[in-house]
Every structure is written in structure tokens, then in C-alpha cells.
Design a protein around this motif. Structure first.
Motif, PDB file in Angstrom:
ATOM      1  N   GLN A   1      16.913  32.682  78.586  1.00 11.52           N
ATOM      2  CA  GLN A   1      17.527  33.191  79.814  1.00 11.52           C
ATOM      3  C   GLN A   1      17.098  34.630  80.068  1.00 11.52           C
ATOM      4  O   GLN A   1      16.797  35.010  81.190  1.00 11.52           O
ATOM      5  CB  GLN A   1      19.051  33.140  79.712  1.00 11.52           C
ATOM      6  N   LEU A   2      17.067  35.409  79.004  1.00 10.59           N
ATOM      7  CA  LEU A   2      16.708  36.818  79.112  1.00 10.59           C
ATOM      8  C   LEU A   2      15.278  36.984  79.615  1.00 10.59           C
ATOM      9  O   LEU A   2      15.019  37.765  80.542  1.00 10.59           O
ATOM     10  CB  LEU A   2      16.895  37.490  77.756  1.00 10.59           C
ATOM     11  N   TYR A   3      14.331  36.240  79.050  1.00 12.49           N
ATOM     12  CA  TYR A   3      12.933  36.363  79.473  1.00 12.49           C
ATOM     13  C   TYR A   3      12.748  35.907  80.921  1.00 12.49           C
ATOM     14  O   TYR A   3      11.982  36.527  81.665  1.00 12.49           O
ATOM     15  CB  TYR A   3      12.008  35.586  78.528  1.00 12.49           C
ATOM     16  N   ARG A   4      13.438  34.843  81.326  1.00 14.71           N
ATOM     17  CA  ARG A   4      13.367  34.407  82.732  1.00 14.71           C
ATOM     18  C   ARG A   4      13.903  35.496  83.660  1.00 14.71           C
ATOM     19  O   ARG A   4      13.319  35.774  84.712  1.00 14.71           O
ATOM     20  CB  ARG A   4      14.148  33.106  82.934  1.00 14.71           C
ATOM     21  N   GLU A   5      15.006  36.120  83.245  1.00 11.66           N
ATOM     22  CA  GLU A   5      15.600  37.176  84.075  1.00 11.66           C
ATOM     23  C   GLU A   5      14.675  38.388  84.160  1.00 11.66           C
ATOM     24  O   GLU A   5      14.543  39.001  85.220  1.00 11.66           O
ATOM     25  CB  GLU A   5      16.969  37.582  83.534  1.00 11.66           C
ATOM     26  N   LEU A   6      14.028  38.749  83.054  1.00 11.25           N
ATOM     27  CA  LEU A   6      13.076  39.871  83.079  1.00 11.25           C
ATOM     28  C   LEU A   6      11.960  39.603  84.088  1.00 11.25           C
ATOM     29  O   LEU A   6      11.563  40.510  84.834  1.00 11.25           O
ATOM     30  CB  LEU A   6      12.495  40.104  81.682  1.00 11.25           C
TER      31      LEU A   6
END
Length: 187
Positions: free
Chosen positions: A39-44
Motif C-alpha cells: 500500500q505504501l509503495y502504491r501511495e508513493l
């Protein structure tokens, strides 16, 4: 609220890789806004596309290159605007253990005890991590000195909320264990 603002707030600490941000989420933000690395990498990626963060590639030997992320002025402005608005809704607890306790009157007291003791173990572990982060932030200063001198106090204040939450978790678990023991002793 979306993950977006949790990521922007984490980047207030300075430039970080996705891996470093996932560790920040594990240690500090997870007490109030959990996220998986995916989720974090997609949001970045979304934040970079929207111009709220900027990414640069760091060349590494013997390792894959890494991307380092920083807030842009647009990201800082968006985060300031978000921070100035009231929350849309109050905190809601979604906790599977509470459902099990709610329905647990017909369950073996030993099973309930095991579930609660597992929760206590998790809470103690998190509390220990939070206390280590607190000591690192304070770096030998008193809390009053830190709050007066630190550039940013938000991470410390949210850490205190996490500490308080886990301490209350432990108090509640102790109370549940006491009630279960008393009821098991009844004829």
C-alpha cells in the motif's frame, strides 16, 4: 482520511526511501494508521504523480538502486490544509478480540484466557518498541526539555497516544482475566 496524509506527515522527518518509510510506519505510525509495504509503495507512486512528493534515484553498488522521496512545496501545502481541518468522523474501534469476548460467555474460560494473554503479549511488545522510540527521541533530555527544544513535537505526541493505548490495552486485559478467573471459580 487516506494513507496519503500519513505518508506526507512521515516525510516531514526528511528524505526517506520506501523501505525507510515502511519502517517508520511499523514503529510509529502503525499505532494509529497501519499500512502494508505494498500500500505504501502504491501511495508513493500516486503522490509523485500528483507532484506532492519528489523522487530521486540513488545508485548503489551490489544492491538495486533505491528511490529517495521528499515533500514538495505542494505536498507541504496540502498537508497544512489537511492538518487545519477537523477530522471527518470520530475514532471507531474495529477489534476482532472484542467480538470474541462479547460472544465468549459460553466458551471455555481457558480459551478466553489464552486469547487475552496473547493480546497482552502483543501490547507488551508494542509498548516496549514505543518506549524505545521515546527514549531515542528524548536522547537523555527530560520530556519538558524535548517539548521545548525539539524542532517537531508531533511525532512525540502521537507516540504518547500509542503508549497510552497499549497501557490501556494491558489494563483492560488484566481486568478481563480477573473477571474470567472470578467467574470460573463460581460454583
Amino acid at each position: 482520511m487516506s494513507l496519503k496524509y500519513a505518508v506526507l506527515a512521515a516525510l516531514l522527518e526528511g528524505e526517506a526511501s520506501g523501505y525507510e518509510l515502511s519502517k517508520v510506519f511499523d514503529v510509529s505510525l502503525a499505532n494509529f494508521w497501519p499500512s502494508t509495504p505494498q500500500q505504501l509503495y502504491r501511495e508513493l507512486e500516486r503522490l509523485a504523480e500528483d507532484g506532492l512528493i519528489q523522487a530521486r534515484v540513488v545508485q548503489q553498488e551490489r544492491r538495486p538502486n533505491k528511490r529517495m522521496f521528499t515533500l514538495t512545496e505542494a505536498g507541504r501545502a496540502d498537508l497544512r490544509a489537511f492538518s487545519a481541518t477537523p477530522p471527518r468522523r470520530p475514532t471507531a474501534i474495529r477489534d476482532e478480540l472484542l467480538i470474541k469476548i462479547q460472544a465468549g460467555d459460553g466458551v471455555d474460560p481457558g480459551t478466553v484466557r489464552e486469547l487475552v494473554e496473547e493480546r497482552m503479549s502483543w501490547a507488551r511488545g508494542k509498548l516496549g518498541r514505543y518506549q524505545r522510540v521515546r527514549e531515542r527521541l528524548l536522547a537523555g533530555r527530560t520530556e519538558e526539555e524535548y517539548l521545548r527544544e525539539a524542532d517537531r513535537v508531533g511525532p512525540y505526541l502521537t507516540l504518547l497516544a500509542g503508549i497510552g493505548f497499549e497501557e490501556e490495552n494491558l489494563r483492560w486485559c488484566e481486568r478481563v482475566l480477573s473477571v474470567v478467573a472470578q467467574r470460573a471459580a463460581l460454583p
